[in-house]
Design a protein around this motif. Structure first.
Motif, short mmCIF file in Angstrom:
data_model
loop_
_atom_site.label_atom_id
_atom_site.label_comp_id
_atom_site.label_asym_id
_atom_site.label_seq_id
_atom_site.Cartn_x
_atom_site.Cartn_y
_atom_site.Cartn_z
N ALA A 1 -8.63 0.19 3.47
CA ALA A 1 -7.36 0.07 4.19
C ALA A 1 -6.37 1.14 3.73
O ALA A 1 -5.64 1.72 4.56
CB ALA A 1 -6.76 -1.32 3.98
N ALA A 2 -6.36 1.44 2.42
CA ALA A 2 -5.46 2.48 1.89
C ALA A 2 -5.82 3.85 2.46
O ALA A 2 -4.94 4.64 2.83
CB ALA A 2 -5.53 2.50 0.36
N LYS B 1 -4.74 4.07 6.14
CA LYS B 1 -3.29 4.28 6.26
C LYS B 1 -2.92 5.70 5.87
O LYS B 1 -2.06 6.34 6.53
CB LYS B 1 -2.55 3.27 5.39
N PRO C 1 -12.33 -3.79 0.63
CA PRO C 1 -11.50 -3.66 1.84
C PRO C 1 -10.13 -3.03 1.57
O PRO C 1 -9.63 -2.25 2.39
CB PRO C 1 -11.37 -5.10 2.33
N GLY C 2 -9.54 -3.36 0.43
CA GLY C 2 -8.22 -2.79 0.11
C GLY C 2 -8.26 -1.28 -0.03
O GLY C 2 -7.34 -0.58 0.41
N ASN C 3 -9.35 -0.76 -0.64
CA ASN C 3 -9.50 0.69 -0.78
C ASN C 3 -9.66 1.36 0.58
O ASN C 3 -9.08 2.42 0.84
CB ASN C 3 -10.70 1.02 -1.66
N SER D 1 -7.10 6.79 -2.96
CA SER D 1 -7.89 5.57 -3.12
C SER D 1 -9.10 5.90 -3.98
O SER D 1 -9.01 6.77 -4.86
CB SER D 1 -8.29 5.03 -1.74
#
Length: 249
Positions: free
Chosen positions: A134-135, A138, A130-132, A100
């Motif tokens: 979340a990556a 995970k 937020p997407g970064n 990320s």
């Protein structure tokens, strides 16, 4: 706003010389990489921890290239040496094993709180998307759930290193899945890089100032997704181009 003073790479005698010369009433912090990014060698952390204790210095380890690869289940270089609790600050990036952008620093709560409020790289910066985040979460979940991945990454690195050494390339003192291929001449390095790209193999050409003058090299690295066949074919192609340009026989 501290005064940076350099010591020679992984040279403990030179580090001790620097620490001895510092005034006793001055704070001091030793900053090192866990895994050095160009040649894959490791910081001599056992000796550095002892040196920090002897001279009342804090220790900060940038483990950008160790997290997810070294240590038990990929816990990093400090864990590899079983010294995590002996290091004051551990920094890492989200842009390597965690795929990320962004990064982290870990340490005592009071120190982290201080960094949050006065760290110059944080002031006026925006939060991560937020997407970064979340990556990264995970990726951490996968690393914890499948700790064998770190060992596979290390084994792939050993396979590449052994293959390149057998082909006749000098690969330095690497102890990580970062394998340097020493070339020397910058122009030859770039020409070979282009030839390798045409052969279907991507490497990173490293030129001054990322390495010494006349010390140009290829920076290669392995991933968990590489198969043995991938690595063997890469060695074959690198050796072919190396013979063409008379880097190896």
């Amino acid at each position: 706003k501290g005064e940076p003073i350099k010591f020679n790479h992984n040279d403990m005698a030179d580090l001790e010389r620097v620490l001895k010369e510092l005034p006793r009433d001055r704070g001091r912090i030793i900053l090192v990489d866990g895994v050095y990014s160009m040649e894959g060698d490791l910081a001599r952390l056992e000796e550095i921890v002892e040196m920090a204790k002897r001279y009342n210095a804090r220790l900060y380890v940038d483990d950008a290239h160790g997290i997810g690869v070294l240590g038990k289940g990929g816990k990093g270089t400090c864990d590899h040496f079983n010294l995590t609790n002996k290091v004051d600050l551990i920094m890492g990036t989200f842009s390597k094993s965690l795929a990320s952008i962004g990064g982290f620093v870990a340490g005592d709560r009071k120190i982290i709180d201080y960094i949050k409020h006065v760290g110059r790289s944080i002031l006026f910066s925006a939060s991560l998307a937020p997407g970064n985040v979340a990556a990264v979460r995970k990726a951490l979940e996968i690393i914890r759930r499948e700790p064998e991945r770190a060992e596979l990454a290390r084994n792939n690195g050993k396979r590449l290193k052994n293959g390149l050494e057998e082909a006749g390339f000098p690969v330095g003192q690497t102890q990580a899945p970062i394998i340097p291929v020493m070339i020397g001449d910058e122009l030859k390095t770039l020409i070979m890089w282009k030839d390798l790209l045409a052969e279907g193999v991507f490497v990173n050409p490293v030129l001054y100032p990322a390495c010494p003058r006349d010390g140009a090299l290829f920076r290669t690295s392995t991933m968990v997704s590489h198969t043995g066949d991938h690595i063997d074919r890469a060695v074959e192609k690198i050796a072919k181009v190396g013979r063409k340009h008379e880097v190896i026989q």
